[in-house]
Design a protein around this motif. Sequence first.
Motif, PDB file in Angstrom:
ATOM      1  N   GLU A 125       0.853  -1.178   0.000  1.00 14.67           N
ATOM      2  CA  GLU A 125       0.000   0.000   0.000  1.00 14.67           C
ATOM      3  C   GLU A 125       0.900   1.242   0.000  1.00 14.67           C
ATOM      4  OE1 GLU A 125      -3.118   0.080  -0.367  1.00 14.67           O
ATOM      5  OE2 GLU A 125      -3.622  -2.045  -0.104  1.00 14.67           O
ATOM      6  N   PRO A 142       1.103   5.338   0.028  1.00 15.55           N
ATOM      7  CA  PRO A 142       0.347   6.575   0.276  1.00 15.55           C
ATOM      8  C   PRO A 142       0.349   7.472  -0.949  1.00 15.55           C
ATOM      9  CG  PRO A 142       1.798   6.072   2.134  1.00 15.55           C
ATOM     10  CD  PRO A 142       2.168   5.129   1.032  1.00 15.55           C
ATOM     11  N   LYS A 143      -0.707   8.301  -1.058  1.00 15.83           N
ATOM     12  CA  LYS A 143      -0.865   9.131  -2.241  1.00 15.83           C
ATOM     13  C   LYS A 143       0.201  10.216  -2.352  1.00 15.83           C
ATOM     14  CE  LYS A 143      -5.734   8.660  -3.483  1.00 15.83           C
ATOM     15  NZ  LYS A 143      -7.007   9.390  -3.745  1.00 15.83           N
ATOM     16  N   ASN A 144       0.736  10.677  -1.234  1.00 14.29           N
ATOM     17  CA  ASN A 144       1.756  11.730  -1.290  1.00 14.29           C
ATOM     18  C   ASN A 144       3.169  11.177  -1.341  1.00 14.29           C
ATOM     19  OD1 ASN A 144       1.761  10.746   1.287  1.00 14.29           O
ATOM     20  ND2 ASN A 144       1.844  12.747   2.308  1.00 14.29           N
ATOM     21  N   THR A 155       0.297  10.213   4.401  1.00 17.42           N
ATOM     22  CA  THR A 155      -1.165  10.284   4.366  1.00 17.42           C
ATOM     23  C   THR A 155      -1.768   8.896   4.558  1.00 17.42           C
ATOM     24  OG1 THR A 155      -3.049  11.021   3.055  1.00 17.42           O
ATOM     25  CG2 THR A 155      -1.239   9.989   1.874  1.00 17.42           C
ATOM     26  N   SER A 156      -3.037   8.904   4.931  1.00 16.50           N
ATOM     27  CA  SER A 156      -3.733   7.621   5.149  1.00 16.50           C
ATOM     28  C   SER A 156      -4.447   7.136   3.896  1.00 16.50           C
ATOM     29  CB  SER A 156      -4.747   7.766   6.296  1.00 16.50           C
ATOM     30  OG  SER A 156      -5.685   8.793   5.995  1.00 16.50           O
ATOM     31  N   GLU A 157      -4.423   7.919   2.821  1.00 15.56           N
ATOM     32  CA  GLU A 157      -5.042   7.495   1.563  1.00 15.56           C
ATOM     33  C   GLU A 157      -3.970   6.855   0.689  1.00 15.56           C
ATOM     34  OE1 GLU A 157      -6.993  10.743  -0.287  1.00 15.56           O
ATOM     35  OE2 GLU A 157      -8.326  11.141   1.429  1.00 15.56           O
ATOM     36  N   TYR A 158      -4.324   5.779  -0.009  1.00 14.76           N
ATOM     37  CA  TYR A 158      -3.352   4.989  -0.755  1.00 14.76           C
ATOM     38  C   TYR A 158      -3.675   5.016  -2.241  1.00 14.76           C
ATOM     39  CZ  TYR A 158      -2.316   3.318   3.933  1.00 14.76           C
ATOM     40  OH  TYR A 158      -1.995   3.254   5.257  1.00 14.76           O
ATOM     41  N   LYS A 206      -4.358   3.632  -5.905  1.00 11.72           N
ATOM     42  CA  LYS A 206      -5.064   2.477  -6.467  1.00 11.72           C
ATOM     43  C   LYS A 206      -4.465   2.125  -7.811  1.00 11.72           C
ATOM     44  CE  LYS A 206      -9.404   3.671  -4.138  1.00 11.72           C
ATOM     45  NZ  LYS A 206     -10.837   4.007  -4.319  1.00 11.72           N
ATOM     46  N   ASP A 246      -3.309   4.653 -10.833  1.00 15.85           N
ATOM     47  CA  ASP A 246      -3.157   6.016 -10.324  1.00 15.85           C
ATOM     48  C   ASP A 246      -1.771   6.546 -10.686  1.00 15.85           C
ATOM     49  OD1 ASP A 246      -5.666   6.139  -9.347  1.00 15.85           O
ATOM     50  OD2 ASP A 246      -5.127   5.746  -7.248  1.00 15.85           O
TER      51      ASP A 246
END
Length: 330
Positions: free
Chosen positions: A89, A91-93, A115-118, A120, A123
């Motif tokens: 996983e 992170p997006k940043n 960040t907590s967003e990953y 996909k 992406d």
Amino acid sequence: MKISNESKVGILTAVSIVLLVLGFNILKGRSLFSNKKTIYAVYTQVNGLAPSNAVLVNGLTIGNVLSLEVMDKQAGRILVTLQIDKKIEIPKNSVARISSDLLGTKKVEIDFGNTSEYLKNKDTIYAAVDGSITDALKEQLNPLVKKLEGTLTTMDSLLITVNSIFDPNTKNNIRSAVGGLNGTLQNLSRATHSINGMLADEGQIAGTFSNFEAVSANLRKNNDKISNILGNFDKASGSLANGELDSTLSQLRLTVARLNEVVTKVNSEEGTLGMLMNDKKAYNNLQTSLGSLNRLLEDLRYNPWRYVHLSVFGRKNKVVPIPSDTAQLQ
């Protein structure tokens, strides 16, 4: 059931195509049966990155570079497709950074964000490019090159100044100065040779020290006599109240005290002893003075009444000759 030759050829062709596709994907680093996801990154330059280069996270290989595609005619933007394990996983940043090792092998290192967003599948991740070893060396060498250029400029100015100074007249002056310096050094060498000769002549120096040792010993021997004379005069001054005698004794004590100071300084090698070592006339005068002082002290011992006019019964004392005068007459 009989299979025709045409069917066999078709089946063989289909199997060959499948094997060819599988082999091509394996050679390109792709796996048709693995569980991976695709991530894109856009770079302005890739520094020689090629398909099948590794994708790493914290030094661990999690995938590889799938392909590189030019997005415009000027190749100002390059789309890099990364194939990584789905279990990771990201992170997006996070940042996908192109770097290389000491051997020049390129790789993509992913620096995880916070960040907590990953990300996909399919992406796009932020892209960055590390400078090469050559760039790092250039950055380190640029200040040194600038300093070297400044030093060369200074040396050039210095050489121009030296060339302007060392004209024919200046060279002649320098030669004259060197010639004078050689003469000075020769004179200094002769003076040093003379001093060494004086120091090597041990007879004169040893004789001088012997003479001073004899003087010191003579004074040391007479010290007891001087002490006895002072004791006798102390007794006489206690019984006689004569101002003239007291004054004479006081002067004599002062003289003897000064003489003791001189003896102490001579024994301790202080004072003007260094000056007397090279002054023979002063030494002869000192010897004469000491002889006169010895005769005076002996005469004062044997004929004290010649210096102290004291008579109880009005009798005239007989002069006793001193031993030194008797020895000279003999």
